[in-house]
Motif scaffolding. Structure first.
Motif, PDB file in Angstrom:
ATOM      1  N   GLU A 268       0.840  -1.213   0.000  1.00 45.62           N
ATOM      2  CA  GLU A 268       0.000   0.000   0.000  1.00 45.62           C
ATOM      3  C   GLU A 268       0.869   1.255   0.000  1.00 45.62           C
ATOM      4  O   GLU A 268       0.545   2.248  -0.668  1.00 45.62           O
TER       5      GLU A 268
ATOM      6  N   LEU B 219       2.314   1.584  -3.412  1.00 45.08           N
ATOM      7  CA  LEU B 219       1.266   2.048  -4.324  1.00 45.08           C
ATOM      8  C   LEU B 219       1.116   3.565  -4.255  1.00 45.08           C
ATOM      9  O   LEU B 219       1.088   4.253  -5.283  1.00 45.08           O
TER      10      LEU B 219
ATOM     11  N   GLN C 295      -5.285  -5.765  -8.226  1.00 42.69           N
ATOM     12  CA  GLN C 295      -5.965  -4.699  -8.971  1.00 42.69           C
ATOM     13  C   GLN C 295      -5.597  -4.835 -10.457  1.00 42.69           C
ATOM     14  O   GLN C 295      -4.866  -4.037 -11.033  1.00 42.69           O
TER      15      GLN C 295
ATOM     16  N   LEU D 281      -1.493  -6.563  -5.683  1.00 39.94           N
ATOM     17  CA  LEU D 281      -2.649  -6.264  -4.828  1.00 39.94           C
ATOM     18  C   LEU D 281      -3.961  -6.794  -5.416  1.00 39.94           C
ATOM     19  O   LEU D 281      -5.020  -6.616  -4.826  1.00 39.94           O
TER      20      LEU D 281
ATOM     21  N   GLN E 266       0.142  -2.958  -8.359  1.00 34.28           N
ATOM     22  CA  GLN E 266      -1.299  -3.153  -8.472  1.00 34.28           C
ATOM     23  C   GLN E 266      -1.627  -4.611  -8.761  1.00 34.28           C
ATOM     24  O   GLN E 266      -2.598  -5.156  -8.225  1.00 34.28           O
ATOM     25  N   LYS E 267      -0.824  -5.261  -9.601  1.00 29.67           N
ATOM     26  CA  LYS E 267      -1.044  -6.681  -9.881  1.00 29.67           C
ATOM     27  C   LYS E 267      -0.915  -7.504  -8.603  1.00 29.67           C
ATOM     28  O   LYS E 267      -1.717  -8.396  -8.324  1.00 29.67           O
TER      29      LYS E 267
ATOM     30  N   ARG F 280      -7.233  -4.680 -13.422  1.00 29.37           N
ATOM     31  CA  ARG F 280      -7.631  -3.714 -14.449  1.00 29.37           C
ATOM     32  C   ARG F 280      -6.723  -2.493 -14.408  1.00 29.37           C
ATOM     33  O   ARG F 280      -6.245  -2.019 -15.446  1.00 29.37           O
ATOM     34  N   GLU F 281      -6.478  -1.974 -13.207  1.00 26.70           N
ATOM     35  CA  GLU F 281      -5.614  -0.814 -13.062  1.00 26.70           C
ATOM     36  C   GLU F 281      -4.178  -1.141 -13.485  1.00 26.70           C
ATOM     37  O   GLU F 281      -3.491  -0.327 -14.108  1.00 26.70           O
TER      38      GLU F 281
ATOM     39  N   GLN G 144      -4.832 -13.004 -15.190  1.00 31.70           N
ATOM     40  CA  GLN G 144      -6.275 -12.977 -15.410  1.00 31.70           C
ATOM     41  C   GLN G 144      -6.748 -14.148 -16.275  1.00 31.70           C
ATOM     42  O   GLN G 144      -7.933 -14.232 -16.613  1.00 31.70           O
TER      43      GLN G 144
END
Length: 220
Positions: free
Chosen positions: A25, A28, A57, A55, A52-53, A59-60, A89
């Motif tokens: 975090e 990030l 996240q 975490l 982000q991956k 799409r982000e 994904q």
């Protein structure tokens, strides 16, 4: 301008440390700040995407990886990270394309070749997966994951002796790898060496008591 650059580099350094230490975090927040201060910094965007991956996240993370590619289309690592995000994904065909682009740009990058092999294996393209794994372990001989997965695919293709040789190399580097032990046991069972196979499965189960695959193999 110089002051802003010093601030950006300082935040990037702190973000790298936070990422390495698992303080995701914090990493990030820092990488987002760097991207705001320096929106043309492809390295910051791709590293933000990686955090982000991690975490979840996705799409982000994909947006950031594609932003990095737009900024630095000839940097292999940006395409590699896009492949990792797509792979996570289950978008295997897209991931394979991204990994291919990465190895086209940087043919001596074993990690992209290895992950491309994993995606090809998952897609059922075993012959292509073998080629990717072979190139990965040629570039990086002390690569237990690459050696282990190459051995597993060869066994799936019926090349038991050759597959077991790669699994043995993987175990020499990483003796406690339950997945490789289980794959070696699969090969022994296919050779009719049931007692040795059972011993291997039991050893693997001691190392990974919750492994569904090992439990299923042992039960079978």
């Amino acid at each position: 301008m110089a002051k802003n650059n010093v601030l950006t580099q300082g935040k990037k350094a702190k973000a790298d440390v936070a990422s390495r230490e698992g303080r995701l975090e914090e990493a990030l927040t820092l990488f987002k700040s760097v991207c705001q201060l320096s929106p043309s910094d492809a390295e910051a965007w791709v590293k933000l995407g990686l955090v982000q991956k991690r975490l979840g996240q996705f799409r982000e993370a994909e947006v950031c990886a594609r932003r990095a590619i737009l900024l630095s289309p000839k940097v292999a690592f940006c395409h590699h990270v896009l492949g990792v995000v797509l792979h996570s994904q289950g978008r295997l065909d897209e991931a394979i394309c991204a990994y291919r682009k990465a190895v086209d740009l940087h043919p001596e990058f074993p990690d992209s070749r290895y992950l491309m092999g994993c995606a090809l294996h998952e897609s059922g393209c075993l012959a292509e997966a073998i080629l990717a794994f072979e190139l990965a372990v040629t570039l990086k001989p002390d690569f237990p994951e690459g050696l282990g997965d190459l051995g597993a695919v060869l066994i799936d293709m019926g090349e038991l002796e050759r597959g077991m040789a790669f699994l043995a190399r993987a175990l020499a580097l990483q003796p406690g790898n339950s997945v490789v032990l289980s794959n070696m046991s699969n090969a022994l069972r296919l050779q009719g060496k049931v007692t040795e196979a059972l011993d291997g499965y039991r050893h693997a189960l001691r190392l990974a008591p919750d492994s569904v695959d090992v439990i299923a193999s042992l039960a079978g």
